[in-house]
Structures are given as C-alpha cells and as structure tokens.
Motif scaffolding. Structure first.
Motif, short mmCIF file in Angstrom:
data_model
loop_
_atom_site.label_atom_id
_atom_site.label_comp_id
_atom_site.label_asym_id
_atom_site.label_seq_id
_atom_site.Cartn_x
_atom_site.Cartn_y
_atom_site.Cartn_z
N VAL A 271 0.84 -1.20 0.00
CA VAL A 271 0.00 0.00 0.00
C VAL A 271 0.87 1.25 0.00
O VAL A 271 0.64 2.20 -0.76
CB VAL A 271 -0.96 -0.01 1.21
CG1 VAL A 271 -1.73 1.31 1.31
CG2 VAL A 271 -1.94 -1.18 1.09
N ARG A 272 1.90 1.24 0.85
CA ARG A 272 2.84 2.37 0.83
C ARG A 272 3.67 2.36 -0.46
O ARG A 272 4.08 3.40 -0.95
CB ARG A 272 3.74 2.32 2.07
CG ARG A 272 3.03 2.86 3.30
CD ARG A 272 3.86 2.70 4.56
NE ARG A 272 3.84 1.34 5.05
CZ ARG A 272 4.92 0.63 5.35
NH1 ARG A 272 6.11 1.16 5.20
NH2 ARG A 272 4.80 -0.60 5.80
N ALA A 276 0.87 5.40 -0.51
CA ALA A 276 0.17 5.84 0.70
C ALA A 276 1.12 6.59 1.63
O ALA A 276 2.32 6.32 1.67
CB ALA A 276 -0.44 4.64 1.42
N ASP A 321 -2.83 7.25 4.95
CA ASP A 321 -3.64 8.00 4.00
C ASP A 321 -3.53 7.38 2.61
O ASP A 321 -2.49 7.44 1.96
CB ASP A 321 -3.18 9.46 3.97
CG ASP A 321 -4.05 10.33 3.08
OD1 ASP A 321 -5.06 9.84 2.55
OD2 ASP A 321 -3.71 11.53 2.92
N CYS A 322 -4.63 6.78 2.15
CA CYS A 322 -4.69 6.14 0.82
C CYS A 322 -5.65 6.87 -0.10
O CYS A 322 -5.94 6.39 -1.21
CB CYS A 322 -5.14 4.68 0.96
SG CYS A 322 -4.26 3.72 2.19
N ILE A 325 -4.85 7.42 -3.83
CA ILE A 325 -4.42 6.29 -4.67
C ILE A 325 -5.57 5.88 -5.58
O ILE A 325 -6.64 5.45 -5.12
CB ILE A 325 -3.98 5.10 -3.80
CG1 ILE A 325 -2.78 5.49 -2.93
CG2 ILE A 325 -3.63 3.90 -4.68
CD1 ILE A 325 -2.34 4.39 -1.99
N PHE A 328 -7.61 1.90 -5.76
CA PHE A 328 -7.19 1.17 -4.55
C PHE A 328 -7.98 -0.13 -4.40
O PHE A 328 -7.41 -1.19 -4.10
CB PHE A 328 -7.38 2.05 -3.32
CG PHE A 328 -6.89 1.43 -2.04
CD1 PHE A 328 -5.64 1.73 -1.55
CD2 PHE A 328 -7.69 0.53 -1.31
CE1 PHE A 328 -5.17 1.15 -0.37
CE2 PHE A 328 -7.23 -0.05 -0.14
CZ PHE A 328 -5.98 0.26 0.33
N PRO A 346 -11.23 3.44 2.15
CA PRO A 346 -9.90 4.03 1.97
C PRO A 346 -9.85 5.16 0.96
O PRO A 346 -8.88 5.93 0.95
CB PRO A 346 -9.06 2.83 1.51
CG PRO A 346 -10.04 1.85 0.96
CD PRO A 346 -11.29 2.02 1.77
#
Length: 554
Positions: A271-272, A276, A321-322, A325, A328, A346
């Motif tokens: 995710v990062r 994110a 914090d997504c 993106i 997602f 998200p």
C-alpha cells in the motif's frame, strides 16, 4: 538458559515402543511455502515424504502473506541491486553468501511457480504486474489477486504437493518433539513424536527431518500472525540440541489496522509502495523527516518512527492516507473488504494503524544447504536462521527464502534417502517425567501475561531494566508451567512460548546496541563488537558468537 528451561528434554512422558510406528524417508514439519516446496522436491526425487500441518494450509504465515515475492525478472533491475538492498536492510548482520544465493536463485523459483499455474497479477497486455515495497529501490515485488499473494501461493504449492508421488499429507497433526536416541546435545534427529486428535500419539521415524514450522508471532499481544504461530519448531529444535541464532531480532510490521476490539489485520507494505502516506495527528507526513525513503524506508525504521511519533503526540495510532491512490479497491481487494467490515472507505477515510509483531528473524542456525549442527535435521523458512535477513528482513524476501531453501533442503533430504539404503528400525526412546508437586497457576493467564509482557518489555523499543525484568517474569511462569505434564496442544504451545520467549528476552538483554529490528533506548546505534551472530544451545550458560564478515559497504 539455565535451570527450569534446561531440565526437560521432552514435553511429555512416553515409551516409543508402546506407540504406533510410522516410517518415511523425509519428514517435513510444516506446510507453508518452505515445507511444501521441500516436500515437492524430495518427493519428485523419489523419496517417501510425510508432511505435517499443525492446522490447515489456510492457517499458515504463508497464507496470511499479502504483499508479494521479491525477485529480479525485469531488465531495468539487477541481481546486484537486490543483493545490495537486502544488505542495506539487514544493517550489517547479513551473511553475504546466503544473500547472494537467494537473490540469484529467486528468479528461477518465481518462473517455476508460473509454470505450475500460480496466478500472478498481470496488466492489460498480459505482462506481470510488479510493485515496490519498503527498502527496495526498484520495482521487483510480484503479487497475486492484489493483496492475496500468500493464499494463492499456498494453493499453487498445495496442488503441486498433492499431485507429487510418494507424498503423504497429515493435517491437524501437532509435532510435540524431535526424537533423538539420547538426551545429549549432538545426538541425531530420527523423526518426531506427534499428536492427532483422532489418532493420538504416534512415532514418525525419518532418515531426515526438515523443520519448516514457521514463526513465533503469538509470543506478542499484538501480531499479524495466525494463532498456530506459537514458536513450536524453535522450541523443539532447542530441546533437541540445535543451535539458535539472533533471537533478539523480531520484525514488527509498521502498519496493522488499529481499532479497539479488532484483530491486528495487516495493511500490506505494498500500500505504501503504491504511494500511501503516514500522517500524524495533525495530518502531516512525519516520515519525510525520518528517512530519505520516507514511507518506503525499511520496516524497522518505519515501525520505530511510528512509536516515537506516538510518544510525541500521544494516542495509540497514526494515520495511513490512501485517499489519493487511484484504483485502490481493485489493487487491494482483500484490504478493502476488511476495512469495509469496520465502515472504513480508503478512498475517503484515513486508516488508523499501529505496528505489530510480524516475522521472526532469528531462528535455528543452518548452513547454505539448510543443515543444522544436529545430524538429520534441516531447517527452511521462517524457523531458520540462514543469515539472509541480518538484523532486519527486507520486505517480500521471506516467501522468496522459503522457495529457495525449500528446494535446497528437499533435494538434500532426498539425496540422503537415496544414499542410505534400507531404513533402520526404531530406537527405544524413553521419556520418564514424574508428575510435579509444585503449585499451579492458570494456563490461560500464563499465556496472556506472557504475551503482554513480551509486547511491553521486549517489543519495538527495549530497555535493559525492562528486559531483565522480562527474563525474571518468564522464569517465574516457567517454574510453575514447564514442570507440568499437559495432554493437549494449548498446554504444549504455552510451554513452547515460554522457552522461546525467554530466548528472545535473553538475547535482547545481551545485545547492548541498537541495530535493525532490535532497538535499545540506551544505545543510539550499532556497536562494532556486536556485529556478530549470538548463538545459543541447550546446556550452555552463555552465548557463543560468530563474527559477520561484510565486504559490501552498506
């Protein structure tokens, strides 16, 4: 480790001659990535193989893995780059030959999975999708079903395993102890004594035993690991006389969902990797001030930074914090579904996250063939200490290691079977344990207190005084638990957790430095005299050390 932790060679009393006898060439304890890959290799080479799964294949650390498998398959990446990223994450404790072996053999293992039908994610043109995770300076992480790589890998390997000749699979079978002909350190492993709810106790005799039993996350109150991850393999190997190494090093994943009353669901590092941010209570990106790679710094850096940020601001979580993106939900369908259970979107909401115990870096010491210092015992996967991870594992190198060392140990075990001719008969083994007349304490309370004490005192940031207290707490609980005889897995697991928890705490107290996943608040950074592996064996009062020779500048 002395006294209580040294007194018992086996968990239960038994006479081997009175129990059902099963014979095989290769016994594999564990059915995750390393165990399954080892069994496939050994069976394909003609050896008779038995695989033990403590629970089901859905309850392995492999099946719980989200992010992916790291490997160099692209022209814009290189083996040397993957090698250097692994060394950098390992903070000076990686064994370079082990790193070179894994990153060089890794691409072939990934291509093999493709041939076996693993459904890696692909883009619109049919090319493999590739992601990036913390500590990687290139896109080299291959994933399946967005965030369900482990589940798909387990499916693929299990189907291959079940179609391999000569392989028998025993699920819900608990391995209590490795069998040796005497209690002396160095006596060879001849198999294992097991327990099954339907069949009871059984002796499984094997020419070679491969321990691939996974990790120890359940030592900690906060963990991403499934419930079976109670350090059984580490404890079994220690009781059998094998050397364990670097037990201070436990990796804490930086981002698990933090909601009162909810389990610590993993929010994948991928995710990062997709962009994110980690935010403080004022919604500022605090990782920009912590490391040049910000949110994509190695896991130990990010987990430690979150803990220190919480110390500054208060509270129990930071924010992930997504919202920016794109796509997602399609990239991370499993995480999206999990968040929806708690009414989190998200694309609109910030996600509360906090670190949790994730991966056991220390383990049973072995060479580049997976061989331990106990004849007849090989190790692979998370239970092993190959030297690959050093002081901190690089993201998505764990499934890779399981594949590479699974194949290596499976081949070595099959070779041993072919060379040894006819199987020898069983050996008379007697475990004579008398009932204890010492006081009793509640077993569930012991386990709960152990996990809380490990989290509070042997967690992400450690201090000498608290570590010493943790060692004493574990000794106290052990005094009234390791002397008892239990007749079901909950008791045996708790005994194993006490043994391994004490190894972790003692190693952490001994290592007076901050390096990788081990942070001592009294010491700002690495200390040269601790650029060693600390090696511990049953019956030895103090650890031996093995210096790490590093040629690469990291």
């Amino acid at each position: 480790m002395q006294g209580t932790f040294e007194e018992r060679r086996y968990l239960i009393p038994f006479r081997s001659s009175l129990l059902p006898q099963i014979f095989t060439d290769v016994l594999v304890v564990g059915a995750g990535v390393a165990g399954a890959r080892a069994a496939i290799e050994a069976g394909a080479a003609g050896a008779d193989v038995i695989v033990l799964a403590k629970d089901s294949i859905r309850q392995t650390n492999t099946a719980y893995a989200q992010g992916g498998i790291a490997g160099v398959l692209r022209d814009d990446d290189s083996i040397d780059a993957h090698f250097k990223d692994t060394l950098a994450a390992g903070a000076g404790l990686c064994d370079e030959p082990a790193v070179r072996l894994v990153v060089e053999q890794g691409p072939a293992r990934i291509r093999e999975l493709l041939e076996w039908g693993m459904q890696f994610d692909r883009d619109g043109s049919g090319e493999l999708c590739v992601g990036r995770e913390g500590g990687h300076r290139a896109f080299r992480v291959y994933h399946a079903f967005g965030d369900a790589t482990g589940r798909e890998l387990e499916r693929c390997l299990f189907e291959k395993l079940m179609s391999t000749d000569n392989v028998r699979y025993f699920d819900e079978c608990f391995a209590l102890d490795l069998i040796t002909p005497s209690d002396e350190v160095g006596a060879p492993v001849l198999g294992a004594i097991t327990y099954h709810a339907r069949f009871g106790l059984q002796m499984i005799w094997a020419r070679t035993t491969i321990l691939a039993s996974g990790g120890a996350g359940q030592l900690y109150r906060e963990t991403t690991n499934p419930k079976p991850a109670t350090a059984d393999g580490l404890a079994m190997a220690y009781r059998a006389g094998a050397t364990v190494a670097d037990m201070a090093f436990v990796q804490f994943h930086p981002t698990t969902l933090y909601l009162p009353g909810a389990g610590r669901s993993l929010i994948s590092e991928a995710v990062r990797g997709e962009g994110a941010y980690l935010l403080d209570e004022s919604e500022n990106r605090f990782m920009l001030h912590e490391h040049e790679m910000a949110e994509l710094a190695p896991r130990d850096v990010v987990a430690r930074s979150i803990v220190r940020q919480l110390a500054r601001q208060g509270g129990r979580h930071v924010w992930l914090d997504c919202r920016h993106i794109q796509g997602f939900a399609s990239r991370f369908p499993g995480i999206t579904a999990e968040l929806k259970r708690f009414e989190l979107d998200p694309s609109k909401d910030l996600i509360p996250v906090h670190p949790a115990a994730h991966y056991m870096i220390g383990g049973v010491r072995c060479d580049l063939e997976g061989k331990t210092d106990v004849p007849g015992l090989l190790v692979a996967g998370e239970v092993a200490s190959t030297g690959l991870h050093g002081a901190n594992r690089l993201a998505s190198n764990s499934l890779l290691e399981g594949l590479v060392f699974g194949k290596i140990t499976g081949a070595a075990a099959a070779e041993t079977a072919a060379a040894n001719g006819n199987r020898s008969g069983p050996v008379a083994v007697v475990s004579d344990i008398r009932p204890s007349d010492h006081g009793e304490i509640d077993l569930a309370d012991v386990r709960s207190s152990l996990r809380s004490a490990m989290w509070r005192n042997v967690g992400i940031e450690r201090a000498g005084g608290k570590l010493a207290d943790a060692v004493e707490m574990l000794k106290f609980w052990a005094r009234y638990t390791l002397d008892k005889i239990f007749d079901e897995p909950f008791g045996w697991e708790t005994q194993n957790m006490l043994v391994v928890g004490s190894l972790v705490a003692r190693s952490a107290a001994w290592r007076e430095e901050s390096r990788g996943a081990h942070t001592r608040v009294e010491y700002e950074g690495p200390v040269e005299r601790f650029r060693v592996h600390d090696l511990r064996c049953r019956g030895e009062a103090e650890p031996r050390t093995l210096r790490v020779e590093t040629e690469e500048l990291v």
